[in-house]
Design an enzyme around this catalytic site. Structure first.
Site, mmCIF file in Angstrom:
data_model
loop_
_atom_site.group_PDB
_atom_site.id
_atom_site.type_symbol
_atom_site.label_atom_id
_atom_site.label_comp_id
_atom_site.label_asym_id
_atom_site.label_seq_id
_atom_site.Cartn_x
_atom_site.Cartn_y
_atom_site.Cartn_z
ATOM 1 C CG ASP A 380 18.057 -34.806 50.864
ATOM 2 O OD1 ASP A 380 17.705 -35.943 50.934
ATOM 3 O OD2 ASP A 380 17.065 -33.969 51.499
ATOM 4 C CD1 TRP A 385 18.145 -37.678 39.864
ATOM 5 C CD2 TRP A 385 18.175 -39.932 40.048
ATOM 6 N NE1 TRP A 385 18.860 -38.244 38.578
ATOM 7 C CE2 TRP A 385 18.852 -39.458 38.721
ATOM 8 C CE3 TRP A 385 17.931 -41.237 40.078
ATOM 9 C CZ2 TRP A 385 19.380 -40.542 37.852
ATOM 10 C CZ3 TRP A 385 18.618 -42.141 39.290
ATOM 11 C CH2 TRP A 385 19.145 -41.576 38.044
ATOM 12 N NE ARG A 393 13.254 -43.973 49.343
ATOM 13 C CZ ARG A 393 13.589 -42.687 49.571
ATOM 14 N NH1 ARG A 393 12.592 -41.738 48.919
ATOM 15 N NH2 ARG A 393 14.552 -42.063 50.243
ATOM 16 C CG HIS A 397 20.254 -44.797 47.903
ATOM 17 N ND1 HIS A 397 20.158 -43.270 48.440
ATOM 18 C CD2 HIS A 397 19.082 -45.055 48.252
ATOM 19 C CE1 HIS A 397 19.144 -43.255 49.164
ATOM 20 N NE2 HIS A 397 18.247 -44.346 49.176
ATOM 21 C CB SER A 425 21.767 -39.679 59.231
ATOM 22 O OG SER A 425 20.341 -40.021 59.113
ATOM 23 C CG LEU A 489 39.587 -34.216 49.199
ATOM 24 C CD1 LEU A 489 39.337 -32.866 49.549
ATOM 25 C CD2 LEU A 489 38.795 -34.901 48.148
ATOM 26 N NE ARG A 552 14.701 -31.897 56.758
ATOM 27 C CZ ARG A 552 13.506 -31.808 55.981
ATOM 28 N NH1 ARG A 552 13.026 -30.589 56.019
ATOM 29 N NH2 ARG A 552 13.317 -32.805 55.041
HETATM 30 C C1 IPE Z 1 20.016 -38.826 50.325
HETATM 31 O O1 IPE Z 1 18.590 -38.913 49.542
HETATM 32 C C2 IPE Z 1 20.549 -40.038 50.586
HETATM 33 C C3 IPE Z 1 20.418 -40.519 52.102
HETATM 34 C C4 IPE Z 1 19.563 -40.332 53.083
HETATM 35 C C5 IPE Z 1 20.863 -42.050 52.249
HETATM 36 P P1 IPE Z 1 17.377 -39.439 50.056
HETATM 37 O O2 IPE Z 1 17.275 -40.914 50.247
HETATM 38 O O3 IPE Z 1 16.994 -38.806 51.479
HETATM 39 O O4 IPE Z 1 16.471 -38.681 49.112
HETATM 40 P P2 IPE Z 1 15.131 -38.206 49.272
HETATM 41 O O5 IPE Z 1 15.260 -37.036 50.215
HETATM 42 O O6 IPE Z 1 14.238 -39.190 49.868
HETATM 43 O O7 IPE Z 1 14.690 -37.722 47.814
HETATM 44 C C1 IPE Z 2 20.183 -36.303 55.647
HETATM 45 O O1 IPE Z 2 19.254 -36.817 54.505
HETATM 46 C C2 IPE Z 2 21.071 -37.707 55.786
HETATM 47 C C3 IPE Z 2 21.979 -37.899 54.552
HETATM 48 C C4 IPE Z 2 22.005 -37.258 53.166
HETATM 49 C C5 IPE Z 2 22.818 -39.039 54.772
HETATM 50 P P1 IPE Z 2 17.756 -37.276 55.082
HETATM 51 O O2 IPE Z 2 16.953 -37.012 53.835
HETATM 52 O O3 IPE Z 2 17.803 -38.363 55.594
HETATM 53 O O4 IPE Z 2 17.263 -36.003 56.073
HETATM 54 P P2 IPE Z 2 15.791 -35.605 56.484
HETATM 55 O O5 IPE Z 2 15.200 -36.822 56.777
HETATM 56 O O6 IPE Z 2 14.866 -35.061 55.197
HETATM 57 O O7 IPE Z 2 15.879 -34.610 57.360
HETATM 58 MG MG MG Z 3 16.263 -37.026 51.966
#
Ligand code: IPE
Ligand code: IPE
Ligand code: MG
Length: 623
Positions: A380, A385, A393, A397, A425, A489, A552
């Site tokens: 996450d 970042w 954004r 990724h 997700s 792995l 979480r």
């Molecule tokens: C996690 O990074 C990657 C995915 C959910 C695909 P986020 O995109 O959730 O990054 P934040 O939490 O918005 O910084």
């Molecule tokens: C969880 O991150 C899903 C992934 C890392 C792929 P999210 O950023 O989507 O989760 P929430 O929304 O903060 O719970």
């Molecule tokens: Mg996130």
């Protein structure tokens, strides 16, 4: 680039049909006379050895028949090599290995002096088949069946799964030709049952031949339900117990092969092939049922009338379906393109090692009992970042993918067995299209071209296929197959994954099994549930690590992580590298895991810094 293949008009009678398929199949078997002879040999072999399969292949468009004959003949050669009862087991294994090694060389050369391999190599190059996914199936062929025992149906099923890669090659052919045998996710379970049904039907058909060799390849739980039946069968006695057992098994096989929903929504030509296969198997089971004691003397076959009753309308249906479908033939692939994966069977060391850490940091050395088996990561913070740097954004990724590679390198270096990463997700569809596209495209690029391809990493995918781009699903499945026998792995990538969705699907699979009488709802245990998960062999998560300063679990692995140690770190995901994974694992090694028990302190005073000893709970085993 693809060329259009003009379908032949619907055949009116069998003789015309045969002539037409010869004419149309000729250019598709190549202009080289040796190659045409090779394909003809495969056709003859298929027709002689398995008229049922031959008839099914005839329901396919002419363009797909030669590759199917080649695949079937290769499979039956390997089966025959494994079945040579007059040959010592070691010698049988050596012969199978010699055949598969020769195939690997022939694939690199693009041709072969052996006619069956010649046809198979041509098939692989012409239709872009990745034959390395057959390694698992071949590995089972060398298994010595004489001492084979199955405790229960799931164990039997795992053994039967070796057939799946062969069937998948045929599905891949359909896909390449533009008439995919696409299965919706909620039909996957039906498809698996159908394959089990095919195996059980085969086994019942070949019962007399197997018994003559002292084999009874059925699970103990099925045999035990009919006391005395096993001994009677082994001694060739058609007793009431034996008859009841066979009656029960034919009924079970009939239920397994009867899957009308499986082909719903599928291309009608492809659906006709599968539905006809089911009808032929039911006719076969009728013959087994009707045989009585004769079943123990020789293989029973359905009558010509029974077969014709199934095949005649199927021929008309499939001819009509294919006549309405313009098929495509891909441009052949040059040789060697298919052999980049040396595979563990090549020499055991053919995999690329991970590059070293840029600062030459080395993995810590931890005692085996302090190592987690399975680390799962919620990666996450990609978005934050990027935002922190004033970037869009999706740049976050992209940077996140580099961190995934780092974790895999780190996992390989420290000797971790299972790493599971949360990539996308079922809730992430709420994001905007551009962001979703970047995540999915980056994943696809990694699968197709990324550095992990040649490392000793078995790649798996967990999640739902619906809504995902078809190409991505294809690449995910392809890599699963291509790397399935790797031993380093196991990297499970969760894409379009939701924990509740996984549990719901598992409950549906269990309900289905209960309806079919395979499990008794009153006796259901946790292990039964685990066995019906989409990846039943995934071990429990020992360490669940989330980056990005959130605490979480966001619908990630609720079943597997029920007793996981949790570890949250503040940094955003792209800022992590393998040393952070090692840090997480080191932290884990200091944790005391109880699983509900009271710890017994170790007696030695030197050990007072180590976590007290806990007897592992057998339920938290590494599957
Ligand atoms: C996690 O990074 C990657 C995915 C959910 C695909 P986020 O995109 O959730 O990054 P934040 O939490 O918005 O910084
Ligand atoms: C969880 O991150 C899903 C992934 C890392 C792929 P999210 O950023 O989507 O989760 P929430 O929304 O903060 O719970
Ligand atoms: Mg996130």
């Amino acid at each position: 680039m693809r060329t259009k293949f003009q379908p032949t008009p619907a055949p009116l009678d069998t003789a015309t049909h045969a002539r037409r398929s010869r004419v149309t199949a000729r250019p598709l078997m190549g202009e080289d006379p040796a190659l045409r002879a090779a394909y003809r040999l495969c056709r003859r072999t298929t027709r002689l050895h398995d008229p049922g399969i031959y008839a099914l292949i005839q329901l396919m468009p002419a363009v797909l028949r030669p590759p199917c004959w080649a695949l079937w003949t290769a499979a039956s050669i390997l089966d025959d090599l494994a079945d040579q009862q007059d040959v010592e087991q070691a010698e049988r294994v050596a012969r199978i290995q010699a055949w598969t090694q020769a195939l690997r060389r022939d694939l690199a050369a693009g041709t072969s002096t052996d006619p069956v391999r010649h046809a198979l190599v041509d098939t692989a190059l012409r239709w872009h088949l990745d034959l390395s996914s057959l390694q698992g199936a071949v590995a089972r062929t060398v298994d010595d069946v004489r001492d084979r025992r199955f405790v229960d149906w799931p164990e039997w099923r795992a053994w039967c799964e070796a057939l799946v890669p062969w069937v998948d090659q045929v599905r891949h052919l359909f896909e390449q030709a533009g008439a995919p045998m696409t299965l919706r996710l909620d039909r996957q379970q039906d498809y698996k049952r159908f394959i089990d049904g095919a195996q059980l039907t085969d086994l019942l058909t070949d019962l007399s031949a197997d018994l003559a060799q002292g084999l009874l390849l059925l699970p103990q739980e099925a045999l035990d339900a009919f006391p005395g039946a096993e001994d009677d069968l082994r001694q060739g006695r058609w007793s009431p117990a034996a008859a009841a057992l066979i009656g029960e098994l034919t009924a079970l096989a009939r239920r397994w092969v009867t899957r009308p929903v499986m082909t719903r929504g599928m291309h009608p030509g492809a659906a006709t092939v599968l539905n006809t296969a089911a009808c032929l198997m039911r006719a076969q089971l009728d013959a087994v049922d009707a045989a009585g004691p004769a079943l123990l003397k020789r293989a029973q076959r359905p009558s010509v009338v029974a077969r014709t009753r199934v095949l005649a309308p199927a021929r008309l249906r499939s001819a009509l379906a294919w006549s309405l479908t313009p098929l495509t033939v891909p441009t052949p692939r040059p040789p060697a393109a298919d052999t980049s994966d040396p595979g563990p069977a090549a020499d055991g060391t053919g995999f690329r090692p991970p590059p070293s850490h840029p600062d030459a940091i080395r993995a810590p050395q931890l005692a085996a009992d302090q190592m987690p088996s399975h680390v799962a990561v919620i990666m996450d913070g990609n978005g934050r970042w990027a935002e922190q740097r004033g970037l869009p954004r999706h740049e976050g990724h992209r940077a996140g993918i580099a961190a995934v590679y780092e974790m895999v390198y780190g996992a390989l270096e420290i000797g971790l067995r299972h790493l599971t990463v949360y990539m996308f997700s079922t809730e992430n569809w709420k994001r905007d299209t551009e962001e979703i596209t970047t995540i999915l495209e980056a994943t696809q690029r990694e699968l197709d071209e990324g550095p992990l391809r040649d490392m000793n990493v078995r790649q798996r995918w967990s999640g739902r296929p619906d809504r995902l781009p078809e190409d991505l699903v294809h690449s995910l499945r392809r890599e699963e197959h291509r790397t399935r026998t790797r031993t380093g792995l196991t990297l499970t990538t969760c894409i379009n994954y939701g924990g509740r969705d996984e549990i719901t699907r598992t409950a549906a699979a269990l309900a289905q099994a209960a309806r079919e009488g395979e499990v008794d709802p009153h006796l259901l245990g946790e292990d039964d549930f685990a066995r019906h998960l989409p990846h039943p062999d995934m071990p429990d998560v020992d360490l669940l690590w989330r980056t990005g300063n959130e605490q979480r679990t966001s619908n990630f692995l609720p079943w597997h992580a029920a007793y996981a140690e949790l570890y949250f770190t503040p940094g955003y995901w792209p800022d992590n590298d393998r040393s952070d994974l090692w840090q997480a694992i080191t932290e884990y090694s200091r944790r005391q895991r109880r699983h509900g028990a009271v710890p017994t302190p170790l007696p030695s005073p030197e050990n007072h810094h180590s976590p007290p000893h806990i007897q592992p709970d057998p339920r938290h085993r590494a599957r």
